[in-house]
Motif scaffolding. Sequence first.
Motif, PDB file in Angstrom:
ATOM      1  N   LEU A 146       9.329   7.824  -3.684  1.00 55.01           N
ATOM      2  CA  LEU A 146       9.603   6.708  -4.577  1.00 55.01           C
ATOM      3  C   LEU A 146       8.321   6.176  -5.209  1.00 55.01           C
ATOM      4  O   LEU A 146       8.361   5.344  -6.093  1.00 55.01           O
ATOM      5  N   GLY A 147       7.186   6.676  -4.732  1.00 57.63           N
ATOM      6  CA  GLY A 147       5.909   6.224  -5.264  1.00 57.63           C
ATOM      7  C   GLY A 147       5.103   5.366  -4.307  1.00 57.63           C
ATOM      8  O   GLY A 147       4.050   4.824  -4.684  1.00 57.63           O
ATOM      9  N   GLY A 148       5.583   5.221  -3.058  1.00 52.18           N
ATOM     10  CA  GLY A 148       4.819   4.494  -2.054  1.00 52.18           C
ATOM     11  C   GLY A 148       3.481   5.170  -1.797  1.00 52.18           C
ATOM     12  O   GLY A 148       3.351   6.386  -1.937  1.00 52.18           O
ATOM     13  N   ARG A 181       6.495   9.110  11.573  1.00 53.04           N
ATOM     14  CA  ARG A 181       7.042   8.665  10.305  1.00 53.04           C
ATOM     15  C   ARG A 181       7.405   7.180  10.365  1.00 53.04           C
ATOM     16  O   ARG A 181       7.786   6.657  11.419  1.00 53.04           O
ATOM     17  N   PHE A 182       7.343   6.542   9.180  1.00 57.23           N
ATOM     18  CA  PHE A 182       7.669   5.125   9.044  1.00 57.23           C
ATOM     19  C   PHE A 182       8.503   4.951   7.788  1.00 57.23           C
ATOM     20  O   PHE A 182       8.078   5.328   6.691  1.00 57.23           O
ATOM     21  N   ARG A 183       9.718   4.425   7.948  1.00 59.61           N
ATOM     22  CA  ARG A 183      10.599   4.116   6.820  1.00 59.61           C
ATOM     23  C   ARG A 183      10.882   2.619   6.832  1.00 59.61           C
ATOM     24  O   ARG A 183      11.218   2.066   7.880  1.00 59.61           O
ATOM     25  N   LEU A 184      10.781   1.975   5.685  1.00 55.77           N
ATOM     26  CA  LEU A 184      11.019   0.532   5.589  1.00 55.77           C
ATOM     27  C   LEU A 184      12.093   0.285   4.535  1.00 55.77           C
ATOM     28  O   LEU A 184      11.921   0.644   3.371  1.00 55.77           O
ATOM     29  N   TYR A 185      13.181  -0.336   4.960  1.00 58.49           N
ATOM     30  CA  TYR A 185      14.344  -0.481   4.083  1.00 58.49           C
ATOM     31  C   TYR A 185      14.503  -1.905   3.570  1.00 58.49           C
ATOM     32  O   TYR A 185      14.252  -2.876   4.282  1.00 58.49           O
ATOM     33  N   GLY A 186      14.924  -1.986   2.323  1.00 63.30           N
ATOM     34  CA  GLY A 186      15.163  -3.276   1.704  1.00 63.30           C
ATOM     35  C   GLY A 186      15.828  -3.108   0.357  1.00 63.30           C
ATOM     36  O   GLY A 186      16.292  -2.018   0.004  1.00 63.30           O
ATOM     37  N   THR A 187      15.822  -4.179  -0.414  1.00 68.65           N
ATOM     38  CA  THR A 187      16.432  -4.171  -1.744  1.00 68.65           C
ATOM     39  C   THR A 187      15.352  -4.371  -2.794  1.00 68.65           C
ATOM     40  O   THR A 187      14.695  -5.417  -2.817  1.00 68.65           O
ATOM     41  N   PRO A 188      15.117  -3.378  -3.658  1.00 70.12           N
ATOM     42  CA  PRO A 188      14.123  -3.556  -4.717  1.00 70.12           C
ATOM     43  C   PRO A 188      14.508  -4.698  -5.648  1.00 70.12           C
ATOM     44  O   PRO A 188      15.699  -4.919  -5.928  1.00 70.12           O
ATOM     45  N   GLN A 189      13.509  -5.426  -6.097  1.00 72.17           N
ATOM     46  CA  GLN A 189      13.732  -6.489  -7.075  1.00 72.17           C
ATOM     47  C   GLN A 189      13.721  -5.861  -8.461  1.00 72.17           C
ATOM     48  O   GLN A 189      12.668  -5.482  -8.970  1.00 72.17           O
ATOM     49  N   ALA A 223      -3.806  11.897   9.708  1.00 66.93           N
ATOM     50  CA  ALA A 223      -3.891  11.010   8.548  1.00 66.93           C
ATOM     51  C   ALA A 223      -2.710  10.056   8.436  1.00 66.93           C
ATOM     52  O   ALA A 223      -1.550  10.443   8.613  1.00 66.93           O
ATOM     53  N   ALA A 224      -3.022   8.816   8.089  1.00 64.07           N
ATOM     54  CA  ALA A 224      -1.986   7.798   7.923  1.00 64.07           C
ATOM     55  C   ALA A 224      -1.018   8.131   6.791  1.00 64.07           C
ATOM     56  O   ALA A 224       0.139   7.709   6.809  1.00 64.07           O
ATOM     57  N   ALA A 225      -1.474   8.899   5.807  1.00 62.92           N
ATOM     58  CA  ALA A 225      -0.609   9.259   4.672  1.00 62.92           C
ATOM     59  C   ALA A 225       0.622  10.028   5.116  1.00 62.92           C
ATOM     60  O   ALA A 225       1.648  10.033   4.416  1.00 62.92           O
ATOM     61  N   ASN A 226       0.561  10.686   6.274  1.00 63.66           N
ATOM     62  CA  ASN A 226       1.718  11.427   6.773  1.00 63.66           C
ATOM     63  C   ASN A 226       2.913  10.527   7.062  1.00 63.66           C
ATOM     64  O   ASN A 226       4.063  10.984   7.071  1.00 63.66           O
ATOM     65  N   LEU A 227       2.662   9.251   7.310  1.00 59.48           N
ATOM     66  CA  LEU A 227       3.732   8.322   7.699  1.00 59.48           C
ATOM     67  C   LEU A 227       4.871   8.272   6.690  1.00 59.48           C
ATOM     68  O   LEU A 227       6.031   8.107   7.069  1.00 59.48           O
ATOM     69  N   ILE A 228       4.548   8.392   5.404  1.00 60.29           N
ATOM     70  CA  ILE A 228       5.572   8.191   4.378  1.00 60.29           C
ATOM     71  C   ILE A 228       6.014   9.497   3.727  1.00 60.29           C
ATOM     72  O   ILE A 228       6.686   9.489   2.696  1.00 60.29           O
ATOM     73  N   GLU A 229       5.632  10.626   4.331  1.00 55.28           N
ATOM     74  CA  GLU A 229       6.118  11.912   3.833  1.00 55.28           C
ATOM     75  C   GLU A 229       7.642  11.972   3.973  1.00 55.28           C
ATOM     76  O   GLU A 229       8.201  11.536   4.985  1.00 55.28           O
ATOM     77  N   PRO A 230       8.333  12.539   2.987  1.00 56.89           N
ATOM     78  CA  PRO A 230       9.800  12.549   3.039  1.00 56.89           C
ATOM     79  C   PRO A 230      10.407  13.506   4.049  1.00 56.89           C
ATOM     80  O   PRO A 230      11.498  13.260   4.563  1.00 56.89           O
ATOM     81  N   MET A 290       4.195  -0.600  -1.776  1.00 55.92           N
ATOM     82  CA  MET A 290       5.574  -0.184  -2.044  1.00 55.92           C
ATOM     83  C   MET A 290       5.656   0.652  -3.313  1.00 55.92           C
ATOM     84  O   MET A 290       4.833   0.525  -4.218  1.00 55.92           O
ATOM     85  N   GLY A 291       6.689   1.465  -3.387  1.00 57.83           N
ATOM     86  CA  GLY A 291       6.926   2.278  -4.568  1.00 57.83           C
ATOM     87  C   GLY A 291       7.714   1.551  -5.638  1.00 57.83           C
ATOM     88  O   GLY A 291       7.976   2.109  -6.703  1.00 57.83           O
TER      89      GLY A 291
END
Length: 343
Positions: free
Chosen positions: A26-28, A170-178, A40-47, A84-85
Amino acid sequence: MVEIVDQAAFEAQIRSKFTDVIGKKLGGKVLSCSDEFFAAAANLIEPKAPIRDKSRYTYNGAWYDGWETRRHNPEPADWVIIKMGVSSASIVGCEVDTAFFNGNQAPFIDVEAAFVVDGEPDENTKWTVVIDKTECLPSQRHFFVRKSGATKEQYNYVRLNMYPDGGIARFRLYGTPQAVFPESTTESIDLASVYFGGVAIAFSDEHFGTVDNLLLPGRGVDMGDGWETTRARTKGHEDWVIVRLGARSVIDRVIVDTAFFRGNFPDQIRVEGIDVTSDSSAVASDAEWRVLVANQKAKADFIHEFAAGESVLSNVDTPISHVKLVMIPDGGIKRLRVYGRCA
């Protein structure tokens, strides 16, 4: 306070209703971290799901598909800051996966968030805890949901803390985009896009590729970031996904893109719409869907575009809240675009 739920409950309550607002696809982006000596911390948000190769070593030690810091952290916690993305979002829950970290997993985590108007977070940034400090166990997926529901505030940066050190895959954070809608009510926008609040709320199958990929920007990089189902063996089978649009709208254009799907695209596609006030009404067995695009022969690696004024796109004179994309009988689709004017 945080509620710990199982995967089934998380899928039903969170993943099917909200968006992973920090995901790489999503661009995170991982901006900084306290330490990433082993991984590497960048691995956390790999899909893609994490993997393990026990035979693989780096100069610093065993290779891990995740974020891993040094032992004996003198500070209370190691941390990573993620942008955030989306422009901003409320937060409702998260997934923390310690896959393959066994004996070196993060013992505890919490999540903080901030809204920064200009630039990036610095030492003066005010952080707010959005996921309370919670224990993590070795090599498993953890699902945490805010008991009070989604935050009232919007955020655009996140800080994941692990106490005191260790590894997270992995780390996924869920919410509602504005969503930031255009001022003009006559401008046509893609209301299925995650940027405007589109969410895939139900589906028949996502064996090879998840339905949330359909709503991402761009055409992606390969088949891996599209929606793909198993091969159907039953006569008359149809695969489908229901998408809640970011706003009720009058539709003027629909795009179904089969980019990269060359030997596994659907034989036919169909698009339907409905105007209801809740997701439960859309997924009900007696929901009265109307056909927007009747069965159309699909093509490989092709942008199928259906515009108002053409005979193919019909029943678009009144607003809809949800769309259903149908594949006959199965296959893969890269992106779905549903352009319209907010009603």
